[in-house]
Design a protein around this motif. Structure first.
Motif, PDB file in Angstrom:
ATOM      1  N   LEU A   1       0.836  -1.199   0.000  1.00  0.00           N
ATOM      2  CA  LEU A   1       0.000   0.000   0.000  1.00  0.00           C
ATOM      3  C   LEU A   1       0.871   1.250   0.000  1.00  0.00           C
ATOM      4  O   LEU A   1       0.556   2.243  -0.665  1.00  0.00           O
ATOM      5  CB  LEU A   1      -0.929   0.000   1.211  1.00  0.00           C
ATOM      6  N   ARG A   2       1.975   1.190   0.711  1.00  0.00           N
ATOM      7  CA  ARG A   2       2.890   2.335   0.745  1.00  0.00           C
ATOM      8  C   ARG A   2       3.381   2.665  -0.663  1.00  0.00           C
ATOM      9  O   ARG A   2       3.429   3.831  -1.062  1.00  0.00           O
ATOM     10  CB  ARG A   2       4.063   2.006   1.675  1.00  0.00           C
ATOM     11  N   LEU A   3       3.722   1.645  -1.437  1.00  0.00           N
ATOM     12  CA  LEU A   3       4.195   1.861  -2.809  1.00  0.00           C
ATOM     13  C   LEU A   3       3.083   2.392  -3.708  1.00  0.00           C
ATOM     14  O   LEU A   3       3.315   3.271  -4.544  1.00  0.00           O
ATOM     15  CB  LEU A   3       4.757   0.563  -3.388  1.00  0.00           C
ATOM     16  N   VAL A   4       1.872   1.869  -3.536  1.00  0.00           N
ATOM     17  CA  VAL A   4       0.744   2.336  -4.350  1.00  0.00           C
ATOM     18  C   VAL A   4       0.478   3.816  -4.090  1.00  0.00           C
ATOM     19  O   VAL A   4       0.337   4.615  -5.023  1.00  0.00           O
ATOM     20  CB  VAL A   4      -0.522   1.495  -4.061  1.00  0.00           C
ATOM     21  N   LEU A   5       0.424   4.199  -2.812  1.00  0.00           N
ATOM     22  CA  LEU A   5       0.167   5.602  -2.476  1.00  0.00           C
ATOM     23  C   LEU A   5       1.289   6.499  -2.992  1.00  0.00           C
ATOM     24  O   LEU A   5       1.034   7.593  -3.520  1.00  0.00           O
ATOM     25  CB  LEU A   5       0.016   5.760  -0.966  1.00  0.00           C
ATOM     26  N   LEU A   6       2.520   6.038  -2.861  1.00  0.00           N
ATOM     27  CA  LEU A   6       3.658   6.833  -3.316  1.00  0.00           C
ATOM     28  C   LEU A   6       3.602   7.052  -4.824  1.00  0.00           C
ATOM     29  O   LEU A   6       3.859   8.161  -5.324  1.00  0.00           O
ATOM     30  CB  LEU A   6       4.963   6.141  -2.914  1.00  0.00           C
TER      31      LEU A   6
ATOM     32  N   LEU B   1       0.474   7.509   5.085  1.00  0.00           N
ATOM     33  CA  LEU B   1       0.988   8.800   4.606  1.00  0.00           C
ATOM     34  C   LEU B   1       1.935   9.416   5.631  1.00  0.00           C
ATOM     35  O   LEU B   1       2.981   9.978   5.269  1.00  0.00           O
ATOM     36  CB  LEU B   1      -0.175   9.751   4.318  1.00  0.00           C
ATOM     37  N   THR B   2       1.581   9.307   6.907  1.00  0.00           N
ATOM     38  CA  THR B   2       2.460   9.822   7.959  1.00  0.00           C
ATOM     39  C   THR B   2       3.798   9.103   7.935  1.00  0.00           C
ATOM     40  O   THR B   2       4.864   9.724   8.067  1.00  0.00           O
ATOM     41  CB  THR B   2       1.796   9.652   9.339  1.00  0.00           C
ATOM     42  N   MET B   3       3.763   7.780   7.726  1.00  0.00           N
ATOM     43  CA  MET B   3       5.009   7.021   7.658  1.00  0.00           C
ATOM     44  C   MET B   3       5.847   7.431   6.447  1.00  0.00           C
ATOM     45  O   MET B   3       7.063   7.609   6.556  1.00  0.00           O
ATOM     46  CB  MET B   3       4.716   5.525   7.621  1.00  0.00           C
ATOM     47  N   LEU B   4       5.197   7.601   5.282  1.00  0.00           N
ATOM     48  CA  LEU B   4       5.918   8.039   4.083  1.00  0.00           C
ATOM     49  C   LEU B   4       6.564   9.395   4.305  1.00  0.00           C
ATOM     50  O   LEU B   4       7.696   9.640   3.856  1.00  0.00           O
ATOM     51  CB  LEU B   4       4.955   8.106   2.890  1.00  0.00           C
ATOM     52  N   GLU B   5       5.864  10.269   5.021  1.00  0.00           N
ATOM     53  CA  GLU B   5       6.419  11.596   5.313  1.00  0.00           C
ATOM     54  C   GLU B   5       7.603  11.483   6.265  1.00  0.00           C
ATOM     55  O   GLU B   5       8.639  12.123   6.074  1.00  0.00           O
ATOM     56  CB  GLU B   5       5.328  12.489   5.908  1.00  0.00           C
ATOM     57  N   ASP B   6       7.460  10.638   7.295  1.00  0.00           N
ATOM     58  CA  ASP B   6       8.561  10.431   8.254  1.00  0.00           C
ATOM     59  C   ASP B   6       9.793   9.845   7.571  1.00  0.00           C
ATOM     60  O   ASP B   6      10.929  10.115   7.972  1.00  0.00           O
ATOM     61  CB  ASP B   6       8.117   9.504   9.386  1.00  0.00           C
ATOM     62  N   MET B   7       9.561   9.033   6.518  1.00  0.00           N
ATOM     63  CA  MET B   7      10.664   8.432   5.777  1.00  0.00           C
ATOM     64  C   MET B   7      11.292   9.407   4.778  1.00  0.00           C
ATOM     65  O   MET B   7      12.296   9.080   4.148  1.00  0.00           O
ATOM     66  CB  MET B   7      10.166   7.193   5.021  1.00  0.00           C
TER      67      MET B   7
ATOM     68  N   ASN C   1      12.463  13.924  -3.918  1.00  0.00           N
ATOM     69  CA  ASN C   1      13.476  13.246  -4.740  1.00  0.00           C
ATOM     70  C   ASN C   1      13.763  11.847  -4.207  1.00  0.00           C
ATOM     71  O   ASN C   1      13.941  10.896  -4.976  1.00  0.00           O
ATOM     72  CB  ASN C   1      14.769  14.077  -4.768  1.00  0.00           C
ATOM     73  N   ALA C   2      13.786  11.729  -2.887  1.00  0.00           N
ATOM     74  CA  ALA C   2      14.022  10.417  -2.280  1.00  0.00           C
ATOM     75  C   ALA C   2      12.871   9.467  -2.613  1.00  0.00           C
ATOM     76  O   ALA C   2      13.082   8.275  -2.860  1.00  0.00           O
ATOM     77  CB  ALA C   2      14.179  10.558  -0.763  1.00  0.00           C
ATOM     78  N   GLY C   3      11.656   9.990  -2.644  1.00  0.00           N
ATOM     79  CA  GLY C   3      10.499   9.177  -2.990  1.00  0.00           C
ATOM     80  C   GLY C   3      10.565   8.689  -4.424  1.00  0.00           C
ATOM     81  O   GLY C   3      10.258   7.528  -4.719  1.00  0.00           O
ATOM     82  N   GLN C   4      10.980   9.557  -5.328  1.00  0.00           N
ATOM     83  CA  GLN C   4      11.119   9.165  -6.735  1.00  0.00           C
ATOM     84  C   GLN C   4      12.198   8.096  -6.893  1.00  0.00           C
ATOM     85  O   GLN C   4      12.040   7.142  -7.661  1.00  0.00           O
ATOM     86  CB  GLN C   4      11.433  10.393  -7.582  1.00  0.00           C
ATOM     87  N   ALA C   5      13.294   8.244  -6.162  1.00  0.00           N
ATOM     88  CA  ALA C   5      14.362   7.242  -6.217  1.00  0.00           C
ATOM     89  C   ALA C   5      13.871   5.903  -5.685  1.00  0.00           C
ATOM     90  O   ALA C   5      14.193   4.840  -6.231  1.00  0.00           O
ATOM     91  CB  ALA C   5      15.570   7.731  -5.411  1.00  0.00           C
ATOM     92  N   HIS C   6      13.063   5.946  -4.628  1.00  0.00           N
ATOM     93  CA  HIS C   6      12.518   4.719  -4.048  1.00  0.00           C
ATOM     94  C   HIS C   6      11.622   3.998  -5.053  1.00  0.00           C
ATOM     95  O   HIS C   6      11.685   2.770  -5.187  1.00  0.00           O
ATOM     96  CB  HIS C   6      11.733   5.065  -2.783  1.00  0.00           C
TER      97      HIS C   6
ATOM     98  N   LEU D   1       9.872  10.433   2.007  1.00  0.00           N
ATOM     99  CA  LEU D   1       9.511  10.081   0.634  1.00  0.00           C
ATOM    100  C   LEU D   1       8.438  11.002   0.056  1.00  0.00           C
ATOM    101  O   LEU D   1       8.305  11.123  -1.165  1.00  0.00           O
ATOM    102  CB  LEU D   1       9.035   8.623   0.575  1.00  0.00           C
ATOM    103  N   ILE D   2       7.654  11.631   0.944  1.00  0.00           N
ATOM    104  CA  ILE D   2       6.686  12.644   0.528  1.00  0.00           C
ATOM    105  C   ILE D   2       6.809  13.818   1.485  1.00  0.00           C
ATOM    106  O   ILE D   2       7.410  13.700   2.559  1.00  0.00           O
ATOM    107  CB  ILE D   2       5.232  12.110   0.539  1.00  0.00           C
ATOM    108  N   GLU D   3       6.248  14.943   1.065  1.00  0.00           N
ATOM    109  CA  GLU D   3       6.252  16.108   1.938  1.00  0.00           C
ATOM    110  C   GLU D   3       4.947  16.871   1.766  1.00  0.00           C
ATOM    111  O   GLU D   3       4.330  16.843   0.700  1.00  0.00           O
ATOM    112  CB  GLU D   3       7.447  17.021   1.618  1.00  0.00           C
TER     113      GLU D   3
END
Length: 191
Positions: A48-53, A89-95, A114-119, A97-99
């Motif tokens: 789900l994290r990858l789908v949302l990203l 979403l909170t986890m993705l932000e903490d990582m 940029n880190a999210g795109q690389a991931h 990968l999103i802002e």
């Protein structure tokens, strides 16, 4: 429905949930609730994290937008609950990968970093497989349950709620909207 005992899982009449690491993952019936169906876990937390990203990479989105997009892609067969989406979403932000972007209103608008795109680039094959799964589910639902009709009805409901909640709408506009709906009903009856 699962017929064996599932330790640590909680099943209700419309689905269930279980905890996996920092995530709570939910599944729902693929049926309409009246004619039965089978329960299925759509994604684990990492998927789900990858789908949302990936969806956020396409364009900045609010949490509700993400839920609605997934529901549309599956022709209504699956919609992740806010209780799963917002913590992810909170986890993705903490990582990192999103802002959060500045947006009008109270809703948080998220954009990829940029880190999210690389991931996503690193996990490209997995992301493609996940979206192929969404497309397959949506295609099967559309073939078996009038998916396009349900989507159109959902769109109608959304636009009506938006317009009718607008304090500026006048009586003439309301009558025009009602006439359009009546016209559509008559055309459908003649099909």
């Amino acid at each position: 429905m699962f017929h064996h005992h599932m330790r640590g899982r909680d099943c209700g009449p419309r689905g269930g949930r279980f905890s996996r690491g920092p995530f709570t993952v939910e599944w729902e019936f693929a049926g309409d609730g009246r004619h039965g169906g089978r329960s299925r876990r759509m994604f684990d937390g990492g998927e789900l994290r990858l789908v949302l990203l990936k969806l956020i990479e396409e364009q900045p989105r609010h949490g509700y937008d993400l839920i609605r997009d997934i529901e549309e892609r599956t022709s209504g067969a699956y919609a992740p609950s806010p209780g799963v989406v917002y913590p992810t979403l909170t986890m993705l932000e903490d990582m990192g990968l999103i802002e959060e972007q500045k947006a009008e209103g109270a809703k948080k608008l998220y954009a990829i970093t940029n880190a999210g795109q690389a991931h996503l680039t690193e996990r490209e094959e997995e992301v493609e497989a996940l979206f192929a799964r969404l497309q397959d589910i949506g295609s099967r639902r559309a073939r078996t349950s009038g998916g396009p009709v349900m989507r159109a009805m959902g769109n109608l409901k959304s636009v009506l709620q938006q317009r009718l909640s607008d304090g500026e709408i006048d009586s003439e506009t309301i009558h025009k909207v009602a006439a359009l709906i009546d016209e559509a009903v008559q055309k459908i009856e003649r099909l």
